[in-house]
Design an enzyme around this catalytic site. Structure first.
Site, PDB file in Angstrom:
ATOM      1  N   CYS A 161       0.651  -1.374   0.289  1.00  0.00           N
ATOM      2  CA  CYS A 161      -0.649   0.095  -0.246  1.00  0.00           C
ATOM      3  C   CYS A 161       0.793   1.332  -0.013  1.00  0.00           C
ATOM      4  O   CYS A 161       0.474   2.234   0.032  1.00  0.00           O
ATOM      5  CB  CYS A 161      -0.733  -0.011   1.085  1.00  0.00           C
ATOM      6  SG  CYS A 161      -1.827  -1.678   1.555  1.00  0.00           S
ATOM      7  N   HIS A 293      -3.729   7.603   5.629  1.00  0.00           N
ATOM      8  CA  HIS A 293      -4.056   6.677   4.475  1.00  0.00           C
ATOM      9  C   HIS A 293      -5.486   5.934   5.204  1.00  0.00           C
ATOM     10  O   HIS A 293      -6.164   5.290   4.475  1.00  0.00           O
ATOM     11  CB  HIS A 293      -3.173   5.581   5.431  1.00  0.00           C
ATOM     12  CG  HIS A 293      -2.976   4.616   5.021  1.00  0.00           C
ATOM     13  ND1 HIS A 293      -2.633   4.051   3.370  1.00  0.00           N
ATOM     14  CD2 HIS A 293      -2.847   2.684   4.894  1.00  0.00           C
ATOM     15  CE1 HIS A 293      -2.860   2.749   3.339  1.00  0.00           C
ATOM     16  NE2 HIS A 293      -2.919   1.976   4.284  1.00  0.00           N
ATOM     17  N   GLU A 304      -2.716   5.027  12.886  1.00  0.00           N
ATOM     18  CA  GLU A 304      -2.854   6.880  12.103  1.00  0.00           C
ATOM     19  C   GLU A 304      -3.107   7.707  13.267  1.00  0.00           C
ATOM     20  O   GLU A 304      -2.367   9.389  12.473  1.00  0.00           O
ATOM     21  CB  GLU A 304      -3.018   6.564  11.132  1.00  0.00           C
ATOM     22  CG  GLU A 304      -2.725   7.851   9.996  1.00  0.00           C
ATOM     23  CD  GLU A 304      -3.374   7.839   8.506  1.00  0.00           C
ATOM     24  OE1 GLU A 304      -4.481   6.549   8.484  1.00  0.00           O
ATOM     25  OE2 GLU A 304      -2.905   8.178   7.515  1.00  0.00           O
ATOM     26  N   LYS A 325     -11.504   7.086   0.627  1.00  0.00           N
ATOM     27  CA  LYS A 325     -10.468   6.090   0.070  1.00  0.00           C
ATOM     28  C   LYS A 325     -12.459   5.338   0.585  1.00  0.00           C
ATOM     29  O   LYS A 325     -12.337   4.885  -0.553  1.00  0.00           O
ATOM     30  CB  LYS A 325     -10.111   5.272   1.228  1.00  0.00           C
ATOM     31  CG  LYS A 325      -8.350   4.149   1.187  1.00  0.00           C
ATOM     32  CD  LYS A 325      -7.611   3.472   1.618  1.00  0.00           C
ATOM     33  CE  LYS A 325      -6.931   3.609   1.514  1.00  0.00           C
ATOM     34  NZ  LYS A 325      -5.763   4.779   1.927  1.00  0.00           N
ATOM     35  N   HIS A 330      -9.402   1.304  -1.882  1.00  0.00           N
ATOM     36  CA  HIS A 330      -7.802   1.039  -1.316  1.00  0.00           C
ATOM     37  C   HIS A 330      -7.615   0.434  -2.442  1.00  0.00           C
ATOM     38  O   HIS A 330      -7.918  -0.725  -2.816  1.00  0.00           O
ATOM     39  CB  HIS A 330      -7.848   0.486  -0.090  1.00  0.00           C
ATOM     40  CG  HIS A 330      -6.358   0.679   0.138  1.00  0.00           C
ATOM     41  ND1 HIS A 330      -5.600   0.791  -0.332  1.00  0.00           N
ATOM     42  CD2 HIS A 330      -6.141  -0.215   1.273  1.00  0.00           C
ATOM     43  CE1 HIS A 330      -4.516   0.535  -0.037  1.00  0.00           C
ATOM     44  NE2 HIS A 330      -4.740   0.042   1.424  1.00  0.00           N
ATOM     45  N   PHE A 389       1.106  -2.540   4.820  1.00  0.00           N
ATOM     46  CA  PHE A 389       1.725  -4.086   5.290  1.00  0.00           C
ATOM     47  C   PHE A 389       2.924  -4.061   4.669  1.00  0.00           C
ATOM     48  O   PHE A 389       3.054  -3.634   3.778  1.00  0.00           O
ATOM     49  CB  PHE A 389       0.326  -5.111   4.526  1.00  0.00           C
ATOM     50  CG  PHE A 389      -0.281  -5.500   5.551  1.00  0.00           C
ATOM     51  CD1 PHE A 389      -0.930  -4.128   6.235  1.00  0.00           C
ATOM     52  CD2 PHE A 389      -1.787  -6.191   4.671  1.00  0.00           C
ATOM     53  CE1 PHE A 389      -2.882  -4.648   6.385  1.00  0.00           C
ATOM     54  CE2 PHE A 389      -2.815  -6.177   4.823  1.00  0.00           C
ATOM     55  CZ  PHE A 389      -2.795  -5.564   6.374  1.00  0.00           C
TER      56      PHE A 389
END
Lengths: 404, 92
Positions: A161, A293, A304, A325, A330, A389
């Site tokens: 990501c 994000h 976050e 998003k 995403h 990730f």
């Protein structure tokens, strides 16, 4: 170090073809999330994704699909052509002085999925002999370099990501160092395939209802797809050819958690944002809009916002934060590029795009993320975050271009 | 549709033991999952088993992060399975 500016943007996403379609949808709060149904996945638990319309896919791929290109490369090419056209680049601007940095999380997922399925059903003989060149992760970067004759360094970062953000950051570094005059930089993903969707279901991070970043009742993300590409140039190269400058790309931070593969670490995300601010030479209070994000998973959103409070102060005063998003999904390896375009759109339009589907402040988070409607405001600098990730973080800063 | 809660609880306990790789005899409902060394990766296996058996898709949400003990997990699983079954009944 040279100053780096953005002179072109291109995108394809669930919001339609073009960077403008993406920016307009994120400003108006119109979601590109649609029903999805996979032939090879009879019992879907999640039935929505921010996919491109069939018409848009047909417009990108053309009447006869290219024998050596997966859609992931076609998306990147389409976005790159738009960005190059906007920048007004002509053949003499490519060659050795132009680099390419197009990231992707998964590469040619559609080709891989259909060939594995065929292998399982029909055996090994009649598979697509062009599978290898179609699935390799760097195919999109290769095709973009060939399309324009860009013969400088060509990279494909595959950092999940964060791939899109890191790819833009890497392109920026090459231009800032003077290795190249310009770079086509961004990310691409075409991951909406049956088996690929199922393994996301199994990780339990997708919502079966609606993507609601930062809301108390959030229960996961919605997958997306698409591509975003920016034309990055040194200020002097852009000025020399009289290009219109969209904004200055002034900060890039990236680091690793070196902790847990999946669980985010707010301290490391904060350090990443500080690194981007330091390069931009901006104090935190200079950032007015931040595209988070903001996946809408329980873990990301709590972590976050902890990181944001660490960097921008407990009250996040003077900063508007949103996650777009729920609108474009995403996009994994494309996410950082799509969201940087959204953030630049906020700068251009002087308006913070909303977090749609927002219901109620989560007491564990305590943030109202520009809920449901865009907020017109004065914006001179923006940040976009990607927290992947693998524990890989990336933050980009763009600001209004000013002489001197 | 009525669910036999005792039977469901027993089934779920068997699943937690199997997927979490814990001795069934040690699986007292009041014990914190952490003490039994049941981690988030085991959680995902347990949720997959629940989906396989009952068709209920449970994604990671705020309720799931509040689960501390075996009993919390059972309560949540039963709620989600019952929700899923009443939705199915409503659709039928």
């Amino acid at each position: 170090m040279k100053r780096v500016v953005v002179t072109g943007m291109g995108a394809v996403s669930a919001c339609g073809l073009g960077a403008d379609a993406l920016i307009a949808a994120t400003q108006a709060g119109i979601s590109g999330v649609k029903p999805v149904q996979f032939d090879d996945l009879p019992q879907q638990r999640v039935s929505t994704a921010a996919r491109l319309t069939l018409e848009d896919v047909a417009a990108i791929v053309g009447p006869t699909p290219h024998k050596m290109r997966d859609p992931v490369a076609e998306y990147a090419l389409f976005a790159a052509r738009e960005a190059v056209a906007q920048a007004g680049l002509t053949p003499e601007h490519f060659g050795e002085v132009c680099g390419v940095s197009i990231g992707s999380g998964q590469g040619g997922a559609k080709t891989l999925n259909s060939n594995y399925m065929k292998f399982g059903r029909e055996g090994p003989m009649r598979l697509d002999p062009m599978t290898v060149p179609k699935i390799m992760n760097n195919a999109a970067a290769g095709w973009v370099s060939m399309e324009f004759g860009a013969m400088g360094p060509a990279f494909c970062l595959a950092t999940a990501c964060s791939a899109g953000s890191q790819s833009i950051g890497l392109g920026m570094q090459m231009v800032a160092l003077g290795q190249v005059d310009r770079c086509l930089a961004g990310g691409t993903e075409a991951c909406l395939v049956g088996a690929g969707f199922r393994i996301w279901e199994l990780l339990r991070v997708m919502t079966a209802t609606q993507n609601r970043p930062f809301s108390k009742d959030r229960n996961g993300m919605t997958l997306g797809e698409g591509a975003g590409v920016l034309v990055l140039e040194s200020l002097e190269a852009a000025q020399e050819r009289g290009a219109e400058i969209l904004c200055e790309l002034s900060g890039f931070g990236t680091n690793a958690d070196a902790g847990d593969l999946l669980r985010p670490d707010p301290k490391r995300a904060a350090a990443c944002m500080r690194m981007a601010l330091k390069q931009a030479g901006l104090s935190p209070d200079r950032i007015e809009y931040l595209n988070a994000h903001g996946t809408g998973t329980v873990a990301n959103d709590i972590s976050e916002v902890m990181a944001l409070r660490d960097v921008f102060g407990e009250g996040l005063d003077g900063l508007e934060v949103s996650s777009t998003k729920p609108i474009h999904g995403h996009g994994l390896g494309a996410a950082g590029a799509l969201e940087m375009i959204v953030a630049i759109g906020a700068l251009q339009r002087q308006s913070a795009p909303p977090t749609i589907n927002f219901t109620e402040v989560d007491p564990k988070i305590g943030l109202e993320p520009v809920p449901n409607q865009a907020k017109p405001m004065s914006i001179s600098a923006v940040m976009s975050n990607s927290l992947a990730f693998g524990g890989i973080n990336a933050s980009l800063v763009a600001q209004r271009y000013e002489d001197g | 549709m009525n669910i036999d809660r005792d039977a469901l609880t027993r089934e779920l306990l068997d699943m937690v033991a199997e997927e979490g790789m814990v001795d069934r005899a040690e699986l007292a409902v009041e014990k914190p999952l952490e003490e039994l060394d049941i981690q988030s990766a085991d959680f995902i296996m347990i949720l997959m088993a629940i989906e396989e058996r009952y068709g209920a898709y449970v994604s990671m949400d705020n309720e799931l992060t509040d689960v501390v003990t075996v009993q919390d997990l059972l309560d949540l699983a039963i709620t989600k399975i019952e929700e899923h079954q009443s939705e199915k009944t409503a659709e039928a």
